[in-house]
Motif scaffolding. Structure first.
Motif, PDB file in Angstrom:
ATOM      1  N   ASN A  58     -15.592  17.504  10.439  1.00 24.13           N
ATOM      2  CA  ASN A  58     -15.739  15.780  10.688  1.00 24.13           C
ATOM      3  C   ASN A  58     -15.008  15.058   9.932  1.00 24.13           C
ATOM      4  O   ASN A  58     -15.544  13.930  11.207  1.00 24.13           O
ATOM      5  N   ARG A  59     -15.145  14.595   9.121  1.00 28.94           N
ATOM      6  CA  ARG A  59     -14.710  13.750   8.863  1.00 28.94           C
ATOM      7  C   ARG A  59     -13.094  13.211   9.006  1.00 28.94           C
ATOM      8  O   ARG A  59     -12.043  13.878   8.246  1.00 28.94           O
ATOM      9  N   ARG A  60     -12.209  11.862   9.188  1.00 23.74           N
ATOM     10  CA  ARG A  60     -11.409  11.785   9.233  1.00 23.74           C
ATOM     11  C   ARG A  60     -10.882  11.324   7.554  1.00 23.74           C
ATOM     12  O   ARG A  60     -11.524  10.614   7.059  1.00 23.74           O
ATOM     13  N   VAL A  61      -9.370  12.180   7.324  1.00 25.29           N
ATOM     14  CA  VAL A  61      -8.830  11.338   6.058  1.00 25.29           C
ATOM     15  C   VAL A  61      -7.530   9.829   6.481  1.00 25.29           C
ATOM     16  O   VAL A  61      -7.075  10.804   7.568  1.00 25.29           O
ATOM     17  N   ILE A  62      -8.227   9.305   6.037  1.00 28.04           N
ATOM     18  CA  ILE A  62      -7.238   7.595   6.734  1.00 28.04           C
ATOM     19  C   ILE A  62      -5.939   8.022   5.238  1.00 28.04           C
ATOM     20  O   ILE A  62      -6.838   8.007   4.172  1.00 28.04           O
ATOM     21  N   THR A  63      -4.598   7.515   5.179  1.00 29.49           N
ATOM     22  CA  THR A  63      -3.938   7.485   4.560  1.00 29.49           C
ATOM     23  C   THR A  63      -3.510   6.568   4.611  1.00 29.49           C
ATOM     24  O   THR A  63      -2.816   5.741   5.947  1.00 29.49           O
ATOM     25  N   THR A  64      -2.130   6.138   4.002  1.00 34.27           N
ATOM     26  CA  THR A  64      -1.291   4.965   3.827  1.00 34.27           C
ATOM     27  C   THR A  64      -0.359   5.662   3.745  1.00 34.27           C
ATOM     28  O   THR A  64      -0.052   6.148   2.510  1.00 34.27           O
ATOM     29  N   PRO A  65       1.443   4.951   4.171  1.00 30.86           N
ATOM     30  CA  PRO A  65       2.478   5.054   3.921  1.00 30.86           C
ATOM     31  C   PRO A  65       2.088   5.334   1.859  1.00 30.86           C
ATOM     32  O   PRO A  65       3.411   5.831   0.954  1.00 30.86           O
ATOM     33  N   HIS A  66       1.880   4.385   1.217  1.00 27.64           N
ATOM     34  CA  HIS A  66       2.121   4.060  -0.143  1.00 27.64           C
ATOM     35  C   HIS A  66       1.116   4.961  -0.656  1.00 27.64           C
ATOM     36  O   HIS A  66       1.729   5.724  -1.071  1.00 27.64           O
ATOM     37  N   ILE A  67       0.049   4.898  -0.560  1.00 30.92           N
ATOM     38  CA  ILE A  67      -0.801   6.673  -0.680  1.00 30.92           C
ATOM     39  C   ILE A  67       0.244   7.918  -1.036  1.00 30.92           C
ATOM     40  O   ILE A  67       0.426   8.668  -2.006  1.00 30.92           O
ATOM     41  N   LEU A  68       0.858   7.942   0.000  1.00 26.57           N
ATOM     42  CA  LEU A  68       1.599   9.108   0.260  1.00 26.57           C
ATOM     43  C   LEU A  68       2.837   9.433  -0.856  1.00 26.57           C
ATOM     44  O   LEU A  68       3.207  10.722  -1.213  1.00 26.57           O
ATOM     45  N   THR A  69       3.599   8.316  -0.665  1.00 29.12           N
ATOM     46  CA  THR A  69       4.761   8.153  -1.179  1.00 29.12           C
ATOM     47  C   THR A  69       4.301   8.386  -2.766  1.00 29.12           C
ATOM     48  O   THR A  69       4.496   9.280  -3.588  1.00 29.12           O
ATOM     49  N   ASN A 101      -0.511   1.981   8.442  1.00 26.31           N
ATOM     50  CA  ASN A 101       0.222   0.709   7.814  1.00 26.31           C
ATOM     51  C   ASN A 101      -0.307  -0.147   7.365  1.00 26.31           C
ATOM     52  O   ASN A 101      -0.556  -0.994   8.530  1.00 26.31           O
ATOM     53  N   ARG A 102      -0.390  -0.980   6.973  1.00 27.50           N
ATOM     54  CA  ARG A 102      -0.081  -2.321   6.986  1.00 27.50           C
ATOM     55  C   ARG A 102       1.408  -2.597   5.724  1.00 27.50           C
ATOM     56  O   ARG A 102       1.863  -2.366   4.710  1.00 27.50           O
ATOM     57  N   SER A 103       1.721  -4.098   6.469  1.00 29.74           N
ATOM     58  CA  SER A 103       2.977  -4.207   5.981  1.00 29.74           C
ATOM     59  C   SER A 103       3.085  -5.004   4.673  1.00 29.74           C
ATOM     60  O   SER A 103       2.167  -5.918   3.781  1.00 29.74           O
ATOM     61  N   ALA A 104       3.363  -4.424   3.366  1.00 33.54           N
ATOM     62  CA  ALA A 104       3.970  -4.797   2.329  1.00 33.54           C
ATOM     63  C   ALA A 104       4.097  -6.057   2.089  1.00 33.54           C
ATOM     64  O   ALA A 104       3.378  -7.275   1.140  1.00 33.54           O
ATOM     65  N   ARG A 105       4.703  -6.945   2.900  1.00 32.20           N
ATOM     66  CA  ARG A 105       4.978  -8.253   3.182  1.00 32.20           C
ATOM     67  C   ARG A 105       4.110  -9.456   2.878  1.00 32.20           C
ATOM     68  O   ARG A 105       3.803 -10.010   2.643  1.00 32.20           O
ATOM     69  N   GLU A 106       3.163  -8.650   3.581  1.00 30.29           N
ATOM     70  CA  GLU A 106       1.640  -9.555   4.338  1.00 30.29           C
ATOM     71  C   GLU A 106       1.223  -8.971   2.711  1.00 30.29           C
ATOM     72  O   GLU A 106       0.219  -9.820   1.837  1.00 30.29           O
ATOM     73  N   VAL A 107       0.837  -7.991   2.378  1.00 30.59           N
ATOM     74  CA  VAL A 107      -0.332  -7.517   0.994  1.00 30.59           C
ATOM     75  C   VAL A 107       0.048  -8.169  -0.068  1.00 30.59           C
ATOM     76  O   VAL A 107      -1.355  -8.264  -1.309  1.00 30.59           O
ATOM     77  N   VAL A 108       1.616  -7.944  -1.011  1.00 28.45           N
ATOM     78  CA  VAL A 108       1.541  -8.704  -1.809  1.00 28.45           C
ATOM     79  C   VAL A 108       0.755 -10.053  -1.539  1.00 28.45           C
ATOM     80  O   VAL A 108       0.956 -10.735  -3.252  1.00 28.45           O
ATOM     81  N   LEU A 109       0.724 -10.822  -0.811  1.00 29.88           N
ATOM     82  CA  LEU A 109      -0.258 -11.791  -0.840  1.00 29.88           C
ATOM     83  C   LEU A 109      -1.309 -12.799  -1.105  1.00 29.88           C
ATOM     84  O   LEU A 109      -1.790 -13.501  -0.989  1.00 29.88           O
ATOM     85  N   THR A 110      -1.983 -11.037  -1.248  1.00 24.97           N
ATOM     86  CA  THR A 110      -3.357 -11.102  -1.435  1.00 24.97           C
ATOM     87  C   THR A 110      -4.017 -10.996  -3.106  1.00 24.97           C
ATOM     88  O   THR A 110      -3.038 -11.221  -4.162  1.00 24.97           O
ATOM     89  N   ASP A 111      -5.089 -11.207  -2.869  1.00 25.40           N
ATOM     90  CA  ASP A 111      -5.476 -11.805  -4.163  1.00 25.40           C
ATOM     91  C   ASP A 111      -5.358 -10.607  -5.330  1.00 25.40           C
ATOM     92  O   ASP A 111      -5.713  -9.787  -6.695  1.00 25.40           O
ATOM     93  N   MET A 112      -5.429  -9.041  -4.259  1.00 25.38           N
ATOM     94  CA  MET A 112      -5.821  -7.554  -4.792  1.00 25.38           C
ATOM     95  C   MET A 112      -4.855  -7.410  -5.434  1.00 25.38           C
ATOM     96  O   MET A 112      -4.228  -6.629  -6.725  1.00 25.38           O
ATOM     97  N   PHE A 113      -2.943  -7.356  -4.989  1.00 31.22           N
ATOM     98  CA  PHE A 113      -2.242  -7.230  -5.324  1.00 31.22           C
ATOM     99  C   PHE A 113      -1.661  -7.681  -7.127  1.00 31.22           C
ATOM    100  O   PHE A 113      -1.216  -6.887  -7.429  1.00 31.22           O
ATOM    101  N   GLY A 114      -2.167  -9.098  -7.237  1.00 34.13           N
ATOM    102  CA  GLY A 114      -1.103  -9.665  -8.486  1.00 34.13           C
ATOM    103  C   GLY A 114      -2.702  -8.774  -9.490  1.00 34.13           C
ATOM    104  O   GLY A 114      -1.811  -8.173 -10.388  1.00 34.13           O
ATOM    105  N   SER A 115      -3.495  -7.961  -9.573  1.00 32.06           N
ATOM    106  CA  SER A 115      -4.518  -7.602 -10.657  1.00 32.06           C
ATOM    107  C   SER A 115      -4.248  -5.799 -10.190  1.00 32.06           C
ATOM    108  O   SER A 115      -4.412  -4.797 -11.029  1.00 32.06           O
ATOM    109  N   PHE A 116      -3.362  -5.200  -8.975  1.00 35.27           N
ATOM    110  CA  PHE A 116      -3.907  -3.715  -9.002  1.00 35.27           C
ATOM    111  C   PHE A 116      -2.663  -2.898  -8.389  1.00 35.27           C
ATOM    112  O   PHE A 116      -2.602  -1.808  -8.491  1.00 35.27           O
ATOM    113  N   GLY A 117      -1.454  -3.766  -8.082  1.00 31.73           N
ATOM    114  CA  GLY A 117      -0.116  -2.865  -7.259  1.00 31.73           C
ATOM    115  C   GLY A 117      -0.219  -2.389  -6.115  1.00 31.73           C
ATOM    116  O   GLY A 117      -1.304  -3.174  -4.960  1.00 31.73           O
TER     117      GLY A 117
END
Length: 163
Positions: A58-69, A101-117
């Protein structure tokens, strides 16, 4: 809280961090391989069983191209026929996941990216929706929890399940 009540109260959509996705797929390939494969040897067969049961039909598994890669690259350390068999299983499993999918172009501008990739920053963005993130990464879990994102450490799931 019993494992059953935990499972029933969990959101219907789960994002698995890369290590747990790899555990799931290696366990589906050959549960005995979990302890023999460098990238999953920190887990046990009972960890695989717990994860597989937690991800009920009953649970959907959500993933991203980044996780799959990441998972595909980590699995690349398997050899020969085992790797080809893994990729066949991987291909079928990906068909059952909901990929966002979330655009890497946008995600690299978040505060999360600088600490976690990139991959973890994308997980944070996806986790802002009505999903739960399941991870074995303590710093990531802490960061997500501080951002108000529904996150559970795999070690917490083990504890709640009585393991």
């Amino acid at each position: 809280m019993s494992y059953r009540s935990l499972a029933e109260s969990t959101p219907s959509a789960i994002v698995l961090d890369s290590n747990l996705m790899l555990l799931l797929l290696v366990g589906l390939l050959d549960v005995g391989r979990i302890k023999r494969f460098k990238r999953t040897q920190q887990y046990s067969e009972s960890d695989f069983d717990l994860l597989a049961n937690f991800l009920s039909p009953n649970r959907r598994v959500i993933t991203t191209p980044h996780i799959l890669t990441e998972v595909s690259n980590l699995a690349g350390q398997l050899e020969g026929i085992l790797l080809r068999t893994f990729y066949s299983l991987y291909s079928r499993a990906v068909q059952s996941f909901e990929e966002v999918n979330r655009s890497a172009r946008e995600v690299v501008l978040t505060d999360m990216f600088g600490s976690f990739g990139l991959t973890h920053a994308v997980i944070a963005e996806v986790g802002k929706a009505e999903v739960q993130v399941l991870t074995d990464d303590f710093p990531l879990a802490g960061f997500l929890a501080n951002k108000g994102i529904d996150v559970m450490l795999f070690s917490t799931l083990r504890s709640l399940a009585g393991g």
